[in-house]
Scaffold this motif. Sequence first.
Motif, mmCIF file in Angstrom:
data_model
loop_
_atom_site.group_PDB
_atom_site.id
_atom_site.type_symbol
_atom_site.label_atom_id
_atom_site.label_comp_id
_atom_site.label_asym_id
_atom_site.label_seq_id
_atom_site.Cartn_x
_atom_site.Cartn_y
_atom_site.Cartn_z
ATOM 1 N N MET A 86 -0.950 15.003 -4.078
ATOM 2 C CA MET A 86 -0.267 13.858 -3.463
ATOM 3 C C MET A 86 1.170 14.189 -3.099
ATOM 4 O O MET A 86 2.033 13.349 -3.153
ATOM 5 C CB MET A 86 -0.249 12.669 -4.409
ATOM 6 C CG MET A 86 -1.208 12.645 -5.505
ATOM 7 S SD MET A 86 -0.903 11.285 -6.613
ATOM 8 C CE MET A 86 -0.666 12.196 -8.111
ATOM 9 N N ASP B 57 8.593 4.933 -13.205
ATOM 10 C CA ASP B 57 8.116 5.788 -12.133
ATOM 11 C C ASP B 57 6.805 6.462 -12.539
ATOM 12 O O ASP B 57 6.404 6.441 -13.700
ATOM 13 C CB ASP B 57 9.190 6.851 -11.837
ATOM 14 C CG ASP B 57 9.038 7.484 -10.467
ATOM 15 O OD1 ASP B 57 8.162 7.050 -9.702
ATOM 16 O OD2 ASP B 57 9.802 8.419 -10.169
ATOM 17 N N TYR B 58 6.147 7.105 -11.596
ATOM 18 C CA TYR B 58 4.879 7.787 -11.833
ATOM 19 C C TYR B 58 5.054 8.994 -12.755
ATOM 20 O O TYR B 58 4.245 9.223 -13.657
ATOM 21 C CB TYR B 58 4.290 8.244 -10.493
ATOM 22 C CG TYR B 58 3.130 9.189 -10.613
ATOM 23 C CD1 TYR B 58 1.851 8.721 -10.885
ATOM 24 C CD2 TYR B 58 3.312 10.567 -10.473
ATOM 25 C CE1 TYR B 58 0.783 9.595 -11.011
ATOM 26 C CE2 TYR B 58 2.249 11.445 -10.599
ATOM 27 C CZ TYR B 58 0.996 10.958 -10.865
ATOM 28 O OH TYR B 58 -0.051 11.822 -10.989
ATOM 29 N N ASN C 155 3.690 12.069 -1.127
ATOM 30 C CA ASN C 155 4.253 10.870 -1.725
ATOM 31 C C ASN C 155 5.461 11.164 -2.606
ATOM 32 O O ASN C 155 6.114 10.250 -3.079
ATOM 33 C CB ASN C 155 3.199 10.143 -2.565
ATOM 34 C CG ASN C 155 2.088 9.583 -1.720
ATOM 35 O OD1 ASN C 155 2.281 9.320 -0.543
ATOM 36 N ND2 ASN C 155 0.926 9.424 -2.304
ATOM 37 N N TYR D 25 10.137 4.063 2.910
ATOM 38 C CA TYR D 25 11.089 5.020 2.344
ATOM 39 C C TYR D 25 11.555 6.028 3.395
ATOM 40 O O TYR D 25 12.746 6.324 3.501
ATOM 41 C CB TYR D 25 10.470 5.787 1.163
ATOM 42 C CG TYR D 25 10.515 5.046 -0.146
ATOM 43 C CD1 TYR D 25 11.720 4.636 -0.698
ATOM 44 C CD2 TYR D 25 9.351 4.781 -0.852
ATOM 45 C CE1 TYR D 25 11.767 3.966 -1.908
ATOM 46 C CE2 TYR D 25 9.386 4.111 -2.066
ATOM 47 C CZ TYR D 25 10.597 3.709 -2.578
ATOM 48 O OH TYR D 25 10.636 3.061 -3.781
ATOM 49 N N ARG E 131 0.847 -1.194 0.000
ATOM 50 C CA ARG E 131 0.000 0.000 0.000
ATOM 51 C C ARG E 131 0.882 1.243 0.000
ATOM 52 O O ARG E 131 2.037 1.219 0.427
ATOM 53 C CB ARG E 131 -0.899 0.007 1.226
ATOM 54 C CG ARG E 131 -1.919 -1.104 1.234
ATOM 55 C CD ARG E 131 -2.913 -0.951 2.376
ATOM 56 N NE ARG E 131 -2.442 -0.210 3.530
ATOM 57 C CZ ARG E 131 -2.276 -0.723 4.743
ATOM 58 N NH1 ARG E 131 -2.535 -1.979 4.963
ATOM 59 N NH2 ARG E 131 -1.864 0.036 5.738
ATOM 60 N N ASP E 132 0.300 2.353 -0.467
ATOM 61 C CA ASP E 132 1.057 3.610 -0.544
ATOM 62 C C ASP E 132 1.605 4.039 0.804
ATOM 63 O O ASP E 132 2.770 4.433 0.913
ATOM 64 C CB ASP E 132 0.170 4.730 -1.092
ATOM 65 C CG ASP E 132 0.064 4.713 -2.603
ATOM 66 O OD1 ASP E 132 0.823 3.965 -3.239
ATOM 67 O OD2 ASP E 132 -0.776 5.466 -3.126
ATOM 68 N N ASP E 133 0.776 3.973 1.839
ATOM 69 C CA ASP E 133 1.222 4.432 3.155
ATOM 70 C C ASP E 133 2.355 3.565 3.707
ATOM 71 O O ASP E 133 3.294 4.074 4.305
ATOM 72 C CB ASP E 133 0.051 4.520 4.135
ATOM 73 C CG ASP E 133 -0.692 3.201 4.306
ATOM 74 O OD1 ASP E 133 -0.617 2.335 3.408
ATOM 75 O OD2 ASP E 133 -1.364 3.044 5.347
ATOM 76 N N LEU F 267 4.539 1.782 1.869
ATOM 77 C CA LEU F 267 5.717 2.034 1.050
ATOM 78 C C LEU F 267 6.356 3.369 1.423
ATOM 79 O O LEU F 267 7.575 3.479 1.560
ATOM 80 C CB LEU F 267 5.329 2.027 -0.432
ATOM 81 C CG LEU F 267 6.454 2.166 -1.442
ATOM 82 C CD1 LEU F 267 7.465 1.036 -1.300
ATOM 83 C CD2 LEU F 267 5.894 2.203 -2.850
ATOM 84 N N CYS F 268 5.505 4.379 1.627
ATOM 85 C CA CYS F 268 5.994 5.704 2.028
ATOM 86 C C CYS F 268 6.707 5.629 3.378
ATOM 87 O O CYS F 268 7.777 6.221 3.558
ATOM 88 C CB CYS F 268 4.810 6.653 2.104
ATOM 89 S SG CYS F 268 5.100 8.227 1.343
#
Length: 133
Positions: free
Chosen positions: A129, A58-59, A132, A10, A2-4, A6-7
């Motif tokens: 965002m 990447d995004y 992120n 990092y 999930r984004d949270d 992974l964040c």
Amino acid sequence: PRDDMLCAWYHDMLDKAKADGVVLETKTLFDEYFKNEGKDAFVGPAVSPMCLPYFEGDYIPGEIENIIKDVNIEEEAKRKEMSTKGLQVGGSKQRKVGKKLGTRSNPGELVNQDRDKVMLRLGQAMSNMKQNF
């Protein structure tokens, strides 16, 4: 992941790298290039997408490609609208004074240019965002 999660991973890695002296400081990509439309950015306004770090998969590269497609579609629609509008109003298109764009007699779109449309839209997309990036 999930984004949270992974964040958080990092941020933990960057905090560890700071503690070890490997990393001196961290900033978000948004703060580095887009803060207050680039006016308050640490490195100054990014004038084109080529100024940004590019990581395959990447995004950012994918989003830039989508924005470029959208801008091209909008500009093509605007050109078609202007050409049909010019034909309806005057019966024929008005001739430009100069033959080359970008000259004093025919400045074209080079006058009153703002920031790059792609960068403006990317900044708007990233502002939602920014934690992120």
